[in-house]
Design a protein around this motif. Sequence first.
Motif, PDB file in Angstrom:
ATOM      1  N   ASP A 346     -59.191  15.574 -37.134  1.00  0.00           N
ATOM      2  CA  ASP A 346     -58.928  14.627 -36.038  1.00  0.00           C
ATOM      3  C   ASP A 346     -58.271  13.330 -36.510  1.00  0.00           C
ATOM      4  OD1 ASP A 346     -61.083  13.507 -37.326  1.00  0.00           O
ATOM      5  OD2 ASP A 346     -62.389  13.399 -35.573  1.00  0.00           O
ATOM      6  N   TYR A 347     -57.845  13.269 -37.770  1.00  0.00           N
ATOM      7  CA  TYR A 347     -57.170  12.083 -38.322  1.00  0.00           C
ATOM      8  C   TYR A 347     -58.070  10.842 -38.307  1.00  0.00           C
ATOM      9  CZ  TYR A 347     -52.674  14.472 -38.746  1.00  0.00           C
ATOM     10  OH  TYR A 347     -51.670  15.330 -39.120  1.00  0.00           O
ATOM     11  N   SER A 348     -59.379  11.052 -38.301  1.00  0.00           N
ATOM     12  CA  SER A 348     -60.327   9.941 -38.447  1.00  0.00           C
ATOM     13  C   SER A 348     -61.169  10.196 -39.695  1.00  0.00           C
ATOM     14  CB  SER A 348     -61.241   9.853 -37.224  1.00  0.00           C
ATOM     15  OG  SER A 348     -60.552   9.284 -36.147  1.00  0.00           O
ATOM     16  N   PRO A 349     -61.759   9.149 -40.259  1.00  0.00           N
ATOM     17  CA  PRO A 349     -62.518   9.321 -41.504  1.00  0.00           C
ATOM     18  C   PRO A 349     -63.884   9.974 -41.306  1.00  0.00           C
ATOM     19  CG  PRO A 349     -62.725   7.089 -40.697  1.00  0.00           C
ATOM     20  CD  PRO A 349     -61.749   7.758 -39.787  1.00  0.00           C
ATOM     21  N   ILE A 350     -64.522  10.314 -42.412  1.00  0.00           N
ATOM     22  CA  ILE A 350     -65.915  10.795 -42.375  1.00  0.00           C
ATOM     23  C   ILE A 350     -66.722   9.805 -43.217  1.00  0.00           C
ATOM     24  CG2 ILE A 350     -67.464  12.737 -42.791  1.00  0.00           C
ATOM     25  CD1 ILE A 350     -64.955  14.540 -42.975  1.00  0.00           C
ATOM     26  N   ILE A 351     -67.607   9.056 -42.554  1.00  0.00           N
ATOM     27  CA  ILE A 351     -68.389   8.034 -43.264  1.00  0.00           C
ATOM     28  C   ILE A 351     -69.853   8.230 -42.889  1.00  0.00           C
ATOM     29  CG2 ILE A 351     -68.451   5.599 -43.926  1.00  0.00           C
ATOM     30  CD1 ILE A 351     -66.076   5.077 -42.152  1.00  0.00           C
ATOM     31  N   GLY A 352     -70.713   8.355 -43.891  1.00  0.00           N
ATOM     32  CA  GLY A 352     -72.140   8.421 -43.578  1.00  0.00           C
ATOM     33  C   GLY A 352     -72.906   9.342 -44.502  1.00  0.00           C
ATOM     34  N   THR A 353     -74.096   9.682 -44.053  1.00  0.00           N
ATOM     35  CA  THR A 353     -74.969  10.540 -44.852  1.00  0.00           C
ATOM     36  C   THR A 353     -74.555  12.005 -44.699  1.00  0.00           C
ATOM     37  OG1 THR A 353     -76.458  10.636 -42.998  1.00  0.00           O
ATOM     38  CG2 THR A 353     -76.965   8.990 -44.681  1.00  0.00           C
ATOM     39  N   THR A 354     -75.132  12.876 -45.518  1.00  0.00           N
ATOM     40  CA  THR A 354     -74.838  14.311 -45.474  1.00  0.00           C
ATOM     41  C   THR A 354     -76.178  15.058 -45.490  1.00  0.00           C
ATOM     42  OG1 THR A 354     -74.845  14.526 -47.874  1.00  0.00           O
ATOM     43  CG2 THR A 354     -72.734  13.942 -46.847  1.00  0.00           C
ATOM     44  N   PRO A 355     -76.149  16.376 -45.330  1.00  0.00           N
ATOM     45  CA  PRO A 355     -77.421  17.116 -45.381  1.00  0.00           C
ATOM     46  C   PRO A 355     -78.136  16.989 -46.732  1.00  0.00           C
ATOM     47  CG  PRO A 355     -75.694  18.453 -44.384  1.00  0.00           C
ATOM     48  CD  PRO A 355     -75.031  17.221 -44.900  1.00  0.00           C
ATOM     49  N   VAL A 356     -77.436  16.562 -47.781  1.00  0.00           N
ATOM     50  CA  VAL A 356     -78.095  16.351 -49.081  1.00  0.00           C
ATOM     51  C   VAL A 356     -78.563  14.893 -49.154  1.00  0.00           C
ATOM     52  CG1 VAL A 356     -77.769  16.280 -51.586  1.00  0.00           C
ATOM     53  CG2 VAL A 356     -76.746  18.130 -50.242  1.00  0.00           C
ATOM     54  N   GLU A 357     -79.858  14.691 -49.247  1.00  0.00           N
ATOM     55  CA  GLU A 357     -80.406  13.331 -49.264  1.00  0.00           C
ATOM     56  C   GLU A 357     -79.859  12.553 -50.464  1.00  0.00           C
ATOM     57  OE1 GLU A 357     -84.715  11.243 -49.063  1.00  0.00           O
ATOM     58  OE2 GLU A 357     -84.661  13.416 -48.751  1.00  0.00           O
ATOM     59  N   GLY A 358     -79.382  11.349 -50.202  1.00  0.00           N
ATOM     60  CA  GLY A 358     -78.861  10.515 -51.297  1.00  0.00           C
ATOM     61  C   GLY A 358     -77.385  10.747 -51.581  1.00  0.00           C
ATOM     62  N   PHE A 359     -76.751  11.681 -50.879  1.00  0.00           N
ATOM     63  CA  PHE A 359     -75.315  11.914 -51.083  1.00  0.00           C
ATOM     64  C   PHE A 359     -74.562  11.383 -49.858  1.00  0.00           C
ATOM     65  CE2 PHE A 359     -71.414  14.601 -51.068  1.00  0.00           C
ATOM     66  CZ  PHE A 359     -70.896  14.143 -52.274  1.00  0.00           C
ATOM     67  N   VAL A 360     -73.855  10.262 -50.063  1.00  0.00           N
ATOM     68  CA  VAL A 360     -73.163   9.562 -48.975  1.00  0.00           C
ATOM     69  C   VAL A 360     -71.664   9.770 -49.146  1.00  0.00           C
ATOM     70  CG1 VAL A 360     -72.720   7.246 -48.020  1.00  0.00           C
ATOM     71  CG2 VAL A 360     -75.013   7.841 -48.838  1.00  0.00           C
ATOM     72  N   VAL A 361     -70.954   9.931 -48.018  1.00  0.00           N
ATOM     73  CA  VAL A 361     -69.489  10.089 -48.120  1.00  0.00           C
ATOM     74  C   VAL A 361     -68.757   8.950 -47.404  1.00  0.00           C
ATOM     75  CG1 VAL A 361     -69.447  12.603 -48.420  1.00  0.00           C
ATOM     76  CG2 VAL A 361     -69.457  11.662 -46.105  1.00  0.00           C
ATOM     77  N   ASP A 362     -67.632   8.560 -47.986  1.00  0.00           N
ATOM     78  CA  ASP A 362     -66.714   7.584 -47.377  1.00  0.00           C
ATOM     79  C   ASP A 362     -65.326   8.154 -47.658  1.00  0.00           C
ATOM     80  OD1 ASP A 362     -65.185   5.466 -46.588  1.00  0.00           O
ATOM     81  OD2 ASP A 362     -65.674   4.208 -48.308  1.00  0.00           O
ATOM     82  N   VAL A 363     -64.944   9.142 -46.861  1.00  0.00           N
ATOM     83  CA  VAL A 363     -63.775   9.978 -47.187  1.00  0.00           C
ATOM     84  C   VAL A 363     -62.965  10.282 -45.916  1.00  0.00           C
ATOM     85  CG1 VAL A 363     -65.008  11.049 -49.125  1.00  0.00           C
ATOM     86  CG2 VAL A 363     -65.119  12.119 -46.879  1.00  0.00           C
ATOM     87  N   GLY A 364     -61.943  11.137 -46.082  1.00  0.00           N
ATOM     88  CA  GLY A 364     -61.124  11.519 -44.930  1.00  0.00           C
ATOM     89  C   GLY A 364     -60.169  10.403 -44.547  1.00  0.00           C
ATOM     90  N   TRP A 365     -59.656   9.679 -45.556  1.00  0.00           N
ATOM     91  CA  TRP A 365     -58.836   8.496 -45.287  1.00  0.00           C
ATOM     92  C   TRP A 365     -57.368   8.812 -45.128  1.00  0.00           C
ATOM     93  CZ3 TRP A 365     -60.913   4.961 -42.867  1.00  0.00           C
ATOM     94  CH2 TRP A 365     -62.266   4.678 -43.059  1.00  0.00           C
ATOM     95  N   GLY A 366     -57.011  10.058 -45.333  1.00  0.00           N
ATOM     96  CA  GLY A 366     -55.652  10.505 -45.041  1.00  0.00           C
ATOM     97  C   GLY A 366     -54.588   9.557 -45.535  1.00  0.00           C
ATOM     98  N   THR A 367     -53.689   9.216 -44.611  1.00  0.00           N
ATOM     99  CA  THR A 367     -52.550   8.362 -44.975  1.00  0.00           C
ATOM    100  C   THR A 367     -52.785   6.911 -44.564  1.00  0.00           C
ATOM    101  OG1 THR A 367     -51.462   8.701 -42.851  1.00  0.00           O
ATOM    102  CG2 THR A 367     -51.014  10.328 -44.560  1.00  0.00           C
ATOM    103  N   TYR A 368     -54.028   6.582 -44.155  1.00  0.00           N
ATOM    104  CA  TYR A 368     -54.250   5.281 -43.489  1.00  0.00           C
ATOM    105  C   TYR A 368     -55.457   4.521 -44.027  1.00  0.00           C
ATOM    106  CZ  TYR A 368     -55.989   9.457 -41.246  1.00  0.00           C
ATOM    107  OH  TYR A 368     -56.481  10.713 -41.057  1.00  0.00           O
ATOM    108  N   GLY A 369     -55.961   4.911 -45.198  1.00  0.00           N
ATOM    109  CA  GLY A 369     -57.258   4.379 -45.631  1.00  0.00           C
ATOM    110  C   GLY A 369     -57.234   3.084 -46.402  1.00  0.00           C
ATOM    111  N   PHE A 370     -56.047   2.614 -46.819  1.00  0.00           N
ATOM    112  CA  PHE A 370     -56.081   1.385 -47.607  1.00  0.00           C
ATOM    113  C   PHE A 370     -56.532   0.219 -46.740  1.00  0.00           C
ATOM    114  CE2 PHE A 370     -54.687  -2.268 -50.023  1.00  0.00           C
ATOM    115  CZ  PHE A 370     -55.271  -1.955 -51.232  1.00  0.00           C
ATOM    116  N   LYS A 371     -56.009   0.174 -45.530  1.00  0.00           N
ATOM    117  CA  LYS A 371     -56.368  -0.925 -44.625  1.00  0.00           C
ATOM    118  C   LYS A 371     -57.861  -0.914 -44.296  1.00  0.00           C
ATOM    119  CE  LYS A 371     -53.687   0.803 -41.434  1.00  0.00           C
ATOM    120  NZ  LYS A 371     -53.483   2.103 -42.114  1.00  0.00           N
ATOM    121  N   ALA A 372     -58.491   0.263 -44.465  1.00  0.00           N
ATOM    122  CA  ALA A 372     -59.882   0.428 -44.053  1.00  0.00           C
ATOM    123  C   ALA A 372     -60.879   0.008 -45.129  1.00  0.00           C
ATOM    124  CB  ALA A 372     -60.121   1.899 -43.696  1.00  0.00           C
TER     125      ALA A 372
END
Length: 417
Positions: A346-372
């Motif tokens: 969907d061209y939006s990022p994935i930020i947050g927790t995952t089913p594995v406790e203690g494993f956090v993601v800040d990803v899916g930044w595609g072509t637009y993540g520097f500004k973020a």
Amino acid sequence: MKAPRYSALHLVRHGLTGKDWPRVWRSHDLRPAYDVVIVGAGVHGLATAYYLATRHGITNVAVLDKGYVGGGGSGRNTAILRSNYLTPEGVAFYDRSLRIYEGLSAELNFNVMFSQRGHLTLAHNDSSLRTMRWRAEVNKLVGVESEVIGPGEINRLVPFMDVSENTRYPILGALYHPPGGIVRHDAVNWGYARAADFAGVHIHQNTEVTGIDVTGGRVRGVQTTRGPIATRCVVNCTAGWSSLIAAMAGVELPIMTHPLQAAVTEPVKVFLGTVVVSGTLHVYVSQTDRGELVFGASVDPFASYSMRASLEFLEEVAGHVLQLMPSLARLRVLRQWAGLCDMTPDYSPIIGTTPVEGFVVDVGWGTYGFKAGPAAGEAVAELVATGRVPELIAGFDLARFTDGRLVGEKGAAAVGH
Ligand SMILES: Cc1cc2nc3c(=O)[nH]c(=O)nc-3n(C[C@H](O)[C@H](O)[C@H](O)COP(=O)(O)OP(=O)(O)OC[C@H]3O[C@@H](n4cnc5c(N)ncnc54)[C@H](O)[C@@H]3O)c2cc1C
């Protein structure tokens, strides 16, 4: 330890005494354990570390990178900042980042050269014009300055652009976003690295993560090329490599990695006052303060981890730039390069927790993540420190792909990074 201030007084003092400046960030031995391990020393990893240390007092933090600070997309992007997205979630999120960028030079005591010169997204057909109007309305509702303008106004902003009806793709209008602009990407990376380092964070370059230890559904540590580290929290900030890191923890991400290329010309007298994007022509152009023109396009149409630039890209982008600005025909291209982009459906990022406790993601930044980087770093630090999901990132969770709550940004993010 406090970072020594960069100021005119210090410049004179160092000049007179001949004393060396301290290193911008230092090297450390790897500790056997850290409270938080961040994988990836791009703008996202560094900003997260900085806000963890300065806002939440969590300083026993390691930022690990298999290469060097800014060696991923954060040192390869074309540094366009804007917040004129399509969805209310996206607009509010990127607006927060833009506002942090406005005060970042002062906060980090490092000139990030943010130039708010305005951002134009051209419409060459009725459906693009409709999307521009839609975006302008959503933007205004969230309080972001954005409006649709006609060819006469475009001509006033960019006098040498061909806005006549005699071109192959006549320009019908544009979405004009005055607060958008460009920044100096290296300065942002180095500024965050310096401030995080002096706040107590350890930045470990040339330290590749080769495995993540998970037992009983929770993170216990990471394996690296310099030895194991025990930790109960791993933050994945590896953009183009993020699905590989997630797989080490047993988490599957809906991400495909594509190369994205860009090119820069020889410097000429500054004449282009705004950033110009054309989705139809798959091209964007801006001019740096040094006078170089920076060109870019959408991602290469195939998944790959290759960071090689191609002649096909250059031929295509040059042809499209000349359709917009024929007077650039004699300008010479100095260099071209590529980086990796972690594209989500969907061209939006994935930020947050995952089913594995203690494993956090800040990803899916595609072509637009520097500004973020600033807003994501701030939100992820809060999530890690408090365990609560900040409202700003609530819509960007991983579960949206299984729950059917996509945040569709393709209309505002496919070309205009
Ligand atoms: C040509 C181009 C133009 C772009 N233009 C724009 C733009 O104008 N505006 C915009 O907002 N965005 C733009 N982007 C996108 C932007 O650059 C990225 O979304 C952003 O930089 C991602 O930052 P990051 O910190 O998440 O990841 P990165 O900066 O990519 O950092 C990830 C790091 O992870 C490290 N890593 C990977 N695997 C491992 C491992 N196993 N162990 C340790 N470390 C590892 C890598 O070495 C890398 O340094 C562009 C991208 C490209 C390529």
